[in-house]
Write a protein that holds these residues in place. Sequence first.
Motif, PDB file in Angstrom:
ATOM      1  N   ALA A 124       0.831  -1.204   0.000  1.00 25.62           N
ATOM      2  CA  ALA A 124       0.000   0.000   0.000  1.00 25.62           C
ATOM      3  C   ALA A 124       0.867   1.256   0.000  1.00 25.62           C
ATOM      4  CB  ALA A 124      -0.912  -0.007   1.224  1.00 25.62           C
ATOM      5  N   GLU A 125       2.017   1.194   0.660  1.00 27.60           N
ATOM      6  CA  GLU A 125       2.908   2.353   0.677  1.00 27.60           C
ATOM      7  C   GLU A 125       3.544   2.567  -0.700  1.00 27.60           C
ATOM      8  OE1 GLU A 125       5.343   2.469   4.472  1.00 27.60           O
ATOM      9  OE2 GLU A 125       4.187   0.615   4.785  1.00 27.60           O
ATOM     10  N   PHE A 126       3.764   1.476  -1.433  1.00 31.37           N
ATOM     11  CA  PHE A 126       4.234   1.631  -2.819  1.00 31.37           C
ATOM     12  C   PHE A 126       3.167   2.316  -3.669  1.00 31.37           C
ATOM     13  CE2 PHE A 126       7.832  -1.188  -2.162  1.00 31.37           C
ATOM     14  CZ  PHE A 126       8.751  -0.650  -3.038  1.00 31.37           C
ATOM     15  N   ALA A 127       1.919   2.023  -3.363  1.00 38.85           N
ATOM     16  CA  ALA A 127       0.841   2.688  -4.091  1.00 38.85           C
ATOM     17  C   ALA A 127       0.896   4.201  -3.873  1.00 38.85           C
ATOM     18  CB  ALA A 127      -0.510   2.133  -3.638  1.00 38.85           C
ATOM     19  N   GLU A 128       1.219   4.615  -2.648  1.00 40.71           N
ATOM     20  CA  GLU A 128       1.356   6.044  -2.375  1.00 40.71           C
ATOM     21  C   GLU A 128       2.568   6.621  -3.103  1.00 40.71           C
ATOM     22  OE1 GLU A 128      -0.921   7.869  -0.878  1.00 40.71           O
ATOM     23  OE2 GLU A 128      -2.053   5.986  -0.823  1.00 40.71           O
ATOM     24  N   LEU A 129       3.661   5.873  -3.122  1.00 42.26           N
ATOM     25  CA  LEU A 129       4.848   6.345  -3.841  1.00 42.26           C
ATOM     26  C   LEU A 129       4.557   6.490  -5.334  1.00 42.26           C
ATOM     27  CD1 LEU A 129       7.647   4.229  -2.096  1.00 42.26           C
ATOM     28  CD2 LEU A 129       7.404   6.723  -2.009  1.00 42.26           C
ATOM     29  N   ALA A 130       3.681   5.648  -5.862  1.00 46.74           N
ATOM     30  CA  ALA A 130       3.347   5.728  -7.284  1.00 46.74           C
ATOM     31  C   ALA A 130       2.557   6.990  -7.613  1.00 46.74           C
ATOM     32  CB  ALA A 130       2.554   4.493  -7.707  1.00 46.74           C
ATOM     33  N   ARG A 131       2.057   7.678  -6.578  1.00 51.06           N
ATOM     34  CA  ARG A 131       1.343   8.948  -6.775  1.00 51.06           C
ATOM     35  C   ARG A 131       2.159  10.135  -6.254  1.00 51.06           C
ATOM     36  NH1 ARG A 131      -4.877   7.470  -4.970  1.00 51.06           N
ATOM     37  NH2 ARG A 131      -5.677   7.180  -7.073  1.00 51.06           N
ATOM     38  N   ASP A 132       3.408   9.907  -5.986  1.00 55.49           N
ATOM     39  CA  ASP A 132       4.252  10.954  -5.414  1.00 55.49           C
ATOM     40  C   ASP A 132       4.333  12.165  -6.349  1.00 55.49           C
ATOM     41  OD1 ASP A 132       6.464  11.004  -3.037  1.00 55.49           O
ATOM     42  OD2 ASP A 132       7.131  12.219  -4.746  1.00 55.49           O
ATOM     43  N   SER A 138       7.577   8.671  -8.571  1.00 57.40           N
ATOM     44  CA  SER A 138       6.364   7.929  -8.914  1.00 57.40           C
ATOM     45  C   SER A 138       6.620   6.915 -10.020  1.00 57.40           C
ATOM     46  CB  SER A 138       5.254   8.900  -9.331  1.00 57.40           C
ATOM     47  OG  SER A 138       5.646   9.645 -10.472  1.00 57.40           O
ATOM     48  N   LEU A 139       7.443   7.290 -10.988  1.00 61.31           N
ATOM     49  CA  LEU A 139       7.745   6.357 -12.073  1.00 61.31           C
ATOM     50  C   LEU A 139       8.583   5.187 -11.573  1.00 61.31           C
ATOM     51  CD1 LEU A 139       7.411   5.794 -15.064  1.00 61.31           C
ATOM     52  CD2 LEU A 139       9.480   7.128 -15.496  1.00 61.31           C
ATOM     53  N   ALA A 140       9.530   5.456 -10.678  1.00 62.02           N
ATOM     54  CA  ALA A 140      10.353   4.373 -10.120  1.00 62.02           C
ATOM     55  C   ALA A 140       9.511   3.404  -9.308  1.00 62.02           C
ATOM     56  CB  ALA A 140      11.463   4.962  -9.253  1.00 62.02           C
ATOM     57  N   ALA A 141       8.419   3.919  -8.719  1.00 61.43           N
ATOM     58  CA  ALA A 141       7.574   3.065  -7.882  1.00 61.43           C
ATOM     59  C   ALA A 141       6.581   2.232  -8.682  1.00 61.43           C
ATOM     60  CB  ALA A 141       6.813   3.932  -6.879  1.00 61.43           C
ATOM     61  N   VAL A 142       6.333   2.592  -9.937  1.00 62.35           N
ATOM     62  CA  VAL A 142       5.329   1.896 -10.746  1.00 62.35           C
ATOM     63  C   VAL A 142       5.545   0.382 -10.786  1.00 62.35           C
ATOM     64  CG1 VAL A 142       4.600   1.530 -13.140  1.00 62.35           C
ATOM     65  CG2 VAL A 142       4.501   3.808 -12.143  1.00 62.35           C
ATOM     66  N   PRO A 143       6.761  -0.135 -11.022  1.00 61.65           N
ATOM     67  CA  PRO A 143       6.916  -1.598 -11.029  1.00 61.65           C
ATOM     68  C   PRO A 143       6.497  -2.242  -9.718  1.00 61.65           C
ATOM     69  CG  PRO A 143       8.844  -0.530 -11.987  1.00 61.65           C
ATOM     70  CD  PRO A 143       8.020   0.544 -11.374  1.00 61.65           C
ATOM     71  N   GLY A 144       6.599  -1.510  -8.614  1.00 63.89           N
ATOM     72  CA  GLY A 144       6.187  -2.058  -7.330  1.00 63.89           C
ATOM     73  C   GLY A 144       4.709  -2.378  -7.261  1.00 63.89           C
ATOM     74  N   ALA A 157      -6.253  -0.152 -11.041  1.00 69.92           N
ATOM     75  CA  ALA A 157      -6.792   1.206 -11.177  1.00 69.92           C
ATOM     76  C   ALA A 157      -5.673   2.241 -11.189  1.00 69.92           C
ATOM     77  CB  ALA A 157      -7.768   1.483 -10.027  1.00 69.92           C
ATOM     78  N   LEU A 158      -4.687   2.060 -10.339  1.00 70.55           N
ATOM     79  CA  LEU A 158      -3.559   2.985 -10.309  1.00 70.55           C
ATOM     80  C   LEU A 158      -2.784   2.967 -11.625  1.00 70.55           C
ATOM     81  CD1 LEU A 158      -2.215   2.484  -6.674  1.00 70.55           C
ATOM     82  CD2 LEU A 158      -2.947   4.643  -7.683  1.00 70.55           C
ATOM     83  N   ARG A 162      -2.203   6.082 -14.065  1.00 73.43           N
ATOM     84  CA  ARG A 162      -0.875   6.549 -14.455  1.00 73.43           C
ATOM     85  C   ARG A 162      -0.718   6.605 -15.973  1.00 73.43           C
ATOM     86  NH1 ARG A 162       3.687   7.215 -11.806  1.00 73.43           N
ATOM     87  NH2 ARG A 162       3.987   8.314 -13.784  1.00 73.43           N
ATOM     88  N   LEU A 163      -1.252   5.598 -16.660  1.00 67.29           N
ATOM     89  CA  LEU A 163      -1.113   5.579 -18.120  1.00 67.29           C
ATOM     90  C   LEU A 163      -1.868   6.749 -18.751  1.00 67.29           C
ATOM     91  CD1 LEU A 163       0.141   3.795 -20.416  1.00 67.29           C
ATOM     92  CD2 LEU A 163      -2.174   2.964 -20.796  1.00 67.29           C
ATOM     93  N   ALA A 164      -3.042   7.034 -18.222  1.00 66.80           N
ATOM     94  CA  ALA A 164      -3.837   8.122 -18.783  1.00 66.80           C
ATOM     95  C   ALA A 164      -3.144   9.465 -18.607  1.00 66.80           C
ATOM     96  CB  ALA A 164      -5.211   8.152 -18.121  1.00 66.80           C
ATOM     97  N   ALA A 165      -2.358   9.604 -17.530  1.00 69.01           N
ATOM     98  CA  ALA A 165      -1.698  10.886 -17.248  1.00 69.01           C
ATOM     99  C   ALA A 165      -0.312  10.984 -17.867  1.00 69.01           C
ATOM    100  CB  ALA A 165      -1.603  11.085 -15.734  1.00 69.01           C
ATOM    101  N   GLU A 166       0.211   9.870 -18.351  1.00 67.08           N
ATOM    102  CA  GLU A 166       1.612   9.836 -18.793  1.00 67.08           C
ATOM    103  C   GLU A 166       1.717   9.970 -20.305  1.00 67.08           C
ATOM    104  OE1 GLU A 166       5.048  10.415 -18.430  1.00 67.08           O
ATOM    105  OE2 GLU A 166       4.452   9.488 -16.526  1.00 67.08           O
ATOM    106  N   ARG A 167       2.627  10.822 -20.755  1.00 69.05           N
ATOM    107  CA  ARG A 167       2.848  11.009 -22.186  1.00 69.05           C
ATOM    108  C   ARG A 167       4.207  10.474 -22.652  1.00 69.05           C
ATOM    109  NH1 ARG A 167      -1.546  11.084 -21.812  1.00 69.05           N
ATOM    110  NH2 ARG A 167      -3.112  12.684 -22.251  1.00 69.05           N
ATOM    111  N   GLY A 168       5.120  10.264 -21.733  1.00 69.61           N
ATOM    112  CA  GLY A 168       6.446   9.793 -22.118  1.00 69.61           C
ATOM    113  C   GLY A 168       6.444   8.328 -22.511  1.00 69.61           C
TER     114      GLY A 168
END
Length: 705
Positions: A124-132, A138-144, A157-158, A162-168
């Motif tokens: 769950a804490e990785f989920a928070e890092l994925a929204r940092d 946040s990108l480093a935490a995505v694999p978690g 859902a996360l 993330r995909l919807a918000a990411e352009r890179g």
Amino acid sequence: MFEGLDDIDWSLLEHAYGTAEEIPGLLRALRSPHSEERSKALDRYYSAVHHQGDVYPSTAASLPFLFELAADSATPDRAAVVALLVSIGRESLERGFADDGTEIEYYPPAGFAQAASFLRARGAEFAELARDPDPNVSLAAVPGLGVFLDDAGRAAALLRERLAAERGIAARLRILDAAAVLALRLPAASPHVMDWLTQLAAAPALGPVTRLAALIQRARCTPHEIGEDVLPAAVALLRENIGVLPVQPIAPASSRPPVPTQGVAPQIVAAFEDLDHSTRVYALTTGLLRTFHDVLAGRVAERTAVLAEQLASPDPGTRLDAVRMSGELMRTWRGDHTHLLMLVAGQLTTDDLEVAAGAVGVLETCHPIADPAREALAAYVDAQRTAHGPDVWAAPEARLRKSHQAAVRALARLGDARALPSLLAALDGDVDTWRAIQVTRYLPQAAGELVPRLGDHLRRIDLSQEWTTMSANAILSALAALGDPAAVDVVADALRAAARHEQHGVTASALRTLEAFGPAAADVREAIRSLTTHTDAHIRPAAVAALWAVGANPAETMPLLLDLLDDPITFRIREAADVLAEIGPPASAALPRLRERLTHGYEWVRVPCAAALWAIGGQSEAPAVLDALLQAMGENPATANAVVACLDRMGALAAPALPLLHKQLAQPQRGNGFQTLENDEELQRLASTLISRLDSPTSTPAARR
């Protein structure tokens, strides 16, 4: 922060290089205001505490403190710390548990299970890092999210968010990779994730790279269900990528501290440089396409079609990565690789020397099957000599020198004399001579020109210096392969010098070279005989083998060989058995001992002893020999070449081995990972020939006699 860090007795824990007492200092350095100090600490952590992906109890013990660093917004380089946590967790889950989920026990104990348990409890804490707010964190935490979060719905859902918000592009590739990991890890997430990936792959507005990633990750989730439409779709998207992905020159490698060369053999220095070079990735989509190749596995035709598109890219980095993947395919999987070889050879006409060097490197490592590329290699070597002169082997421009040397070596490994002018220039010069020496063995037709030069190089080696061992052994190995008795005197001198300076490795190599010369080295018999009682584990059997080869009689060699058969060192038994097989029926005194060795616990003892038993005892020993050979091959596929070679000598009596031979040829992978390409090609040739003979109606024991 770091409360309790000093309460742990780190001296009782270890990492890759001994005691773990330095870990508290490394952890504190990761919070240093000085970037260089942080960088050194992170490098040291990866090299010692997380060495090559290993997770030690000390690694697991440091995780709470690493997590504190990652969670604190005041920590510099938080993204690097998060990436380290993800790496530790990923390795722990992949290597710490069997397919059924049970923990794998290691000795000495590893920290995989402990680390995995800790990190999954913090999903769950990785989920928070994925929204940092920090996009790098946040990108480093995505694999978690794929690796640690057990709430499948929240993780999915996360990832969608993330995909919807990411352009890179790089970020999108990482997000979709995490989605596949999640689906593979949690069956509850699989249907939703696969439906999502299917939708993404069919959404033109997302662009070809994202769609390709979705297509590949969807196939990764269910590789056994890959339909006929997947490959054409992937190829079409690869072609669309040409207009989307950047085309740029291959960037030079980042500067690193120079490798110390004093007292180090040049082969070792070059090996580390090549290792560093080979781990580089040049294109954004390389990781994704590696995943696709892993999913396709032994579907050689489909993988070749994908590689053809990769090799047609206008981006040199994409082509260089594809060249390397082509080599991996050909070295790992059987099949008709002619088309792929020619595609790789086609890269020799590129203006980018890095790509050309990569191509010729692949052709060299694949030389047993590279004959279709012979003319392309020869033309490339000739063009370079024409454009840059006869000394292009030693060209001052590093990339030109590297590409030419690799091409010459590849051509030489095909036994093509058109490599000779550059090899002679290398032997007559003083630039990377060792690279030429390694491939001279493949040109026996040029022994008259090569052997005197190799002898001169051997004479110039000061065998009182320890670091010369590798260079001397390479020359001796080349001389043995060329088999020209003109080298007997220089090898004999090297033998005496090596023995005098206690260079045991060179002494054993010189003995093996004299063995290859056979009776032509009879004048060295006394020097050889004096070493048959040497205490070194390798010298003694090499001396006994050489003594027999140069012309000793069985009465002298048999007692020595019988002693070796009783030796507790297994490779001594193996080498003695090989010599006994050469002696044949006159070695009948060894039969009782050889029969006993058929019950040895190590298959690499049983196989050579069985081969010797056949060579000496013949048909009467066939049942025991056959049983030992088939059992060993079933236990250890790496013995296949030696087993099939002996079965070939047994002729029609090897008929019971037919099912195993057919099974061996039917497998798509080269030796299940045990065989080199060279050994596997030889194995296929031997097995096919033997099967044809055994299936022949004239193949009966009577006909064989």
